[in-house]
Enzyme design. Sequence first.
Site, PDB file in Angstrom:
ATOM      1  N   GLY A 129       0.801  -1.216   0.000  1.00  0.00           N
ATOM      2  CA  GLY A 129       0.000   0.000   0.000  1.00  0.00           C
ATOM      3  C   GLY A 129       0.835   1.267   0.000  1.00  0.00           C
ATOM      4  N   ASP A 130       1.661   1.440   1.036  1.00  0.00           N
ATOM      5  CA  ASP A 130       2.532   2.614   1.118  1.00  0.00           C
ATOM      6  C   ASP A 130       3.983   2.189   1.328  1.00  0.00           C
ATOM      7  OD1 ASP A 130       2.169   1.634   3.669  1.00  0.00           O
ATOM      8  OD2 ASP A 130       2.131   3.610   4.625  1.00  0.00           O
ATOM      9  N   GLU A 131       4.318   1.008   0.808  1.00  0.00           N
ATOM     10  CA  GLU A 131       5.671   0.473   0.965  1.00  0.00           C
ATOM     11  C   GLU A 131       6.388   0.453  -0.387  1.00  0.00           C
ATOM     12  OE1 GLU A 131       6.286  -3.013   3.571  1.00  0.00           O
ATOM     13  OE2 GLU A 131       4.088  -3.039   3.702  1.00  0.00           O
TER      14      GLU A 131
END
Length: 346
Positions: free
Chosen positions: A262-264
């Site tokens: 997701g936000d990696e």
Amino acid sequence: MTHLDRDLPGGGAPAALTLSPDILGQFMPLFLWLDKRGRIRAMGPTLTKILGTEAIGTAYARHFVLRRARGHAPEGDPIGKARRIAVNLLRHPGFNLRGTAIEIVTGGGGGEDGTDTLVNLSFGIHLSEAVRFFGLTETDFAASDLAIEFLFMSEAKAAVLNELQALTRRLEDARRAAQNEALSDALTGLANRRAFDAALDRALKVLGRGGRRFALLHLDLDFFKQVNDTLGHAAGDAVLVQAAKVLSDETRRGDLVARVGGDEFMMILRGPINAERVEGFAKRLISRLEEPILHESELCRVSASIGAVIVGEKAGHDAVGLLAAADAALYASKHAGRGRCTVSEA
């Protein structure tokens, strides 16, 4: 009128055949009739289309250059042995014509006979170019001329080959597009997890063959969940797109940036690598990612925590172990207060 005499078989009386230029033109659309001084008396309709009617009555040498002539006309033979010739068009030197020339007996002025030359020409291997250049059609060739049939077959074959090549290109483009889609993140355009895993395997193989060390970085956006929860998923997507742009801007052509969650994000940095360089690089990333992002009049604020592993030349590295080491370094940055980078060596 053209007058041809031939002895009949068995020694009978000579047979006479009289043909007008119009009739000759139906059999030989590219014929050329020259008088004994080399002037053009008549031409076939296709040759007339190429040279123009004004060529009639002019010297042959004003329109043609003789390249080759083989054979001769024995004395006393009114027709003579056929001579194979090759000529160039003066106004269109790119076109070579080939043909056969024979001597013919004609009815001269004042009832006197004369000896002229009749030449039947063809474009040979330049047929397809001539058809396009001069705007020729099937009616410009004799009905018995198989060359035009071969031309149609050749052009039909070329059309089929062109279509097959176009289809092959479309299929190749589709294959590449599908491959890129399978290896790309739809939102950011970065490499996806599959592409990253393959790149990491390649980097380890190169290292095992004596290649240079590299750095593996695991980046996680801090405070991203708050942006999603308070400003909505559209704002979160805008943050991810901007983060991807920052990472792409700061890395070099030989490096790899991938969105793996997701936000990696994961990065592989190549070239001369040491802890100081990695730390400086990470600080620039964090500083840029902390710049506010404007989305629909709202400011989105995030930061980043980074875990980095410098992969040295020692043997025995494996992808699972390196990813675990990068994860551990990332969580060390999180626990130390976020917005920072932790570097380790493997």
